[in-house]
Design an enzyme around this catalytic site. Structure first.
Site, PDB file in Angstrom:
ATOM      1  N   HIS A 132       0.791  -1.231   0.000  1.00  0.00           N
ATOM      2  CA  HIS A 132       0.000   0.000   0.000  1.00  0.00           C
ATOM      3  C   HIS A 132       0.821   1.278   0.000  1.00  0.00           C
ATOM      4  O   HIS A 132       0.273   2.361  -0.020  1.00  0.00           O
ATOM      5  CB  HIS A 132      -0.983   0.014   1.180  1.00  0.00           C
ATOM      6  CG  HIS A 132      -0.320   0.140   2.521  1.00  0.00           C
ATOM      7  ND1 HIS A 132       0.225  -0.934   3.169  1.00  0.00           N
ATOM      8  CD2 HIS A 132      -0.112   1.201   3.328  1.00  0.00           C
ATOM      9  CE1 HIS A 132       0.726  -0.542   4.327  1.00  0.00           C
ATOM     10  NE2 HIS A 132       0.546   0.757   4.450  1.00  0.00           N
TER      11      HIS A 132
HETATM   12  N1  UDP Z   1      -3.560  -6.346   8.762  1.00  0.00           N
HETATM   13  C1  UDP Z   1      -4.853  -6.879   8.877  1.00  0.00           C
HETATM   14  N2  UDP Z   1      -5.525  -7.240   7.736  1.00  0.00           N
HETATM   15  C2  UDP Z   1      -4.981  -7.133   6.499  1.00  0.00           C
HETATM   16  C3  UDP Z   1      -3.668  -6.583   6.377  1.00  0.00           C
HETATM   17  C4  UDP Z   1      -2.996  -6.194   7.536  1.00  0.00           C
HETATM   18  O1  UDP Z   1      -5.371  -7.019   9.989  1.00  0.00           O
HETATM   19  O2  UDP Z   1      -5.645  -7.482   5.502  1.00  0.00           O
HETATM   20  C5  UDP Z   1      -2.850  -5.914   9.982  1.00  0.00           C
HETATM   21  C6  UDP Z   1      -1.494  -6.512  10.185  1.00  0.00           C
HETATM   22  O3  UDP Z   1      -1.562  -7.742  10.886  1.00  0.00           O
HETATM   23  C7  UDP Z   1      -0.783  -5.437  10.991  1.00  0.00           C
HETATM   24  C8  UDP Z   1      -1.405  -4.158  10.509  1.00  0.00           C
HETATM   25  O4  UDP Z   1      -2.627  -4.520   9.863  1.00  0.00           O
HETATM   26  O5  UDP Z   1      -1.073  -5.594  12.370  1.00  0.00           O
HETATM   27  C9  UDP Z   1      -0.495  -3.418   9.550  1.00  0.00           C
HETATM   28  O6  UDP Z   1      -1.165  -2.331   9.035  1.00  0.00           O
HETATM   29  P1  UDP Z   1      -0.634  -1.530   7.766  1.00  0.00           P
HETATM   30  O7  UDP Z   1       0.114  -2.454   6.869  1.00  0.00           O
HETATM   31  O8  UDP Z   1      -1.805  -0.811   7.234  1.00  0.00           O
HETATM   32  O9  UDP Z   1       0.292  -0.436   8.436  1.00  0.00           O
HETATM   33  P2  UDP Z   1       1.861  -0.297   8.647  1.00  0.00           P
HETATM   34  O10 UDP Z   1       2.304  -1.429   9.519  1.00  0.00           O
HETATM   35  O11 UDP Z   1       2.496  -0.294   7.314  1.00  0.00           O
HETATM   36  O12 UDP Z   1       1.992   1.029   9.360  1.00  0.00           O
END
Ligand code: UDP
Length: 364
Positions: free
Chosen positions: A209
């Site tokens: 993303h």
């Molecule tokens: N996650 C989820 N469902 C999904 C994809 C990710 O629950 O389909 C969770 C994942 O386990 C993690 C979090 O969302 O805990 C990560 O979020 P994201 O990738 O949006 O944010 P980043 O970590 O890049 O800040």
């Protein structure tokens, strides 16, 4: 002690859950910590917001500021305007922000301008890549915060190098891992398991993303094709982030082993992570979760603000050049992926340490 807790986007919900549970636990042991939960509305889709409140037992927010959509500046401005009114109406002793999203930065600025103390959970991590909006959010938040809760000693050093006094830095571990360890036994098999005939360690999982990977359609297409054509026909599950969905749908990518789905709930997603042969991602939080679950992880980025997931964990940086994907997959299929260990204090008790430190600070 009266706190304002800020959440806005998916990773925030996962980080705030154990903090709220630790506050409730402390209150049951005679502390008196009041809190108001403010949702900025940055993520508003039910698959990106509501489901996490239900699954992780997070109470309904006291207010939703409804600031979804818009450009970086529009969203920052909308959150600042709405949160200023909120904090003026409901003043508190401390605003607690988590992570590195727009809401984290916008609410920190508002709080400091209203002379309210700010605590930053997941402070001090740095990618040193200012093309990432999250890096700017981290830098601004850490310039303003009064108390810093960190996931690694490396983050402590970054803060000290920026002139933060050691007395304001608290190395507590990782709240995202608190949520993971608390819920691991509750991970839930989704309908996808049977629908796609999945088997343990016989499929891959992708999440993408970041603007650098998904804003340019052709690049996204090459990445996906490079993955699906080099996994010996294994299913590749791709829960698509709303940000990625629009552009993906225009690309017309269609492979029998590419399985597209909406974003999954936390318990369903991590059920799939735990059993995957590997995860390919540009998320930061997922590199931490794969590290703890010992699942091979490829990060499609040139840098990371979480080097411990590479130095100690199962994560490797692939860069953003798709030609790196095939050799990495060959290494995975040859059974040569590293095993990894779990970083210090990623033990499920970080939120408890945060609440203990906050009560000590307010006793002084
Ligand atoms: N996650 C989820 N469902 C999904 C994809 C990710 O629950 O389909 C969770 C994942 O386990 C993690 C979090 O969302 O805990 C990560 O979020 P994201 O990738 O949006 O944010 P980043 O970590 O890049 O800040």
């Amino acid at each position: 002690m009266k706190l304002t807790l800020i959440v806005g986007a998916r990773p925030n919900f996962i980080k705030i859950a154990p903090i709220i549970h630790a506050i409730n636990h402390a209150n049951s042991k005679s502390q008196n910590i009041q809190y108001r939960l403010v949702h900025t509305g940055q993520h508003y889709d039910s698959t990106m917001s509501d489901t996490f409140f239900k699954e992780l037992n997070i109470p309904e927010p006291d207010i939703n500021l409804g600031c979804g959509g818009g450009t970086q500046a529009e969203q920052t401005a909308a959150i600042m305007i709405a949160f200023e009114k909120e904090l003026m109406t409901n003043p508190s002793d401390l605003v607690l922000v988590v992570g590195d999203v727009t809401s984290t930065m916008a609410c920190s600025i508002v709080a400091k301008k209203l002379n309210t103390k700010v605590a930053h959970v997941e402070a001090g991590i740095r990618s040193y890549d200012l093309t990432m909006p999250e890096e700017i959010n981290r830098m601004v938040t850490d310039c303003l915060a009064d108390y810093f809760f960190t996931t690694t000693r490396w983050a402590n050093n970054n803060l000290k190098n920026n002139g933060v006094d050691e007395s304001r830095i608290f190395f507590v571990g990782n709240v995202m891992i608190d949520t993971l360890l608390t819920n691991r036994s509750r991970f839930k098999k989704s309908d996808l398991w049977d629908k796609f005939a999945l088997k343990d360690k016989s499929y891959l999982l992708i999440t993408l993303h970041r603007p650098a990977n998904v804003d340019e359609g052709n690049k996204l297409k090459i990445h996906i094709e490079e993955i699906v054509t080099n996994v010996h026909g294994l299913p590749v599950i791709f829960p698509i982030h709303p940000r990625t969905e629009k552009i993906f749908n225009e690309l017309g990518i269609n492979y029998p082993n590419l399985k597209i789905t909406t974003p999954l709930s936390y318990l369903e997603f991590n059920y799939l992570v735990e059993r995957a042969k590997a995860v390919i991602t540009d998320s930061g939080g997922i590199t931490e979760e794969t590290t703890v679950m010992g699942v091979p992880c490829f990060t499609l980025r040139d840098n990371t603000e979480r080097p411990e997931t590479i130095e100690m964990g199962t994560n490797e940086l692939m860069g953003t050049d798709p030609s790196a994907i095939k050799p990495a997959l060959e290494k995975l299929f040859a059974g040569k992926w590293k095993k990894g260990t779990i970083p210090e204090l990623w033990d499920g008790r970080s939120a408890e340490r945060i609440v203990k430190n906050l009560t000590d600070i307010f006793k002084r």
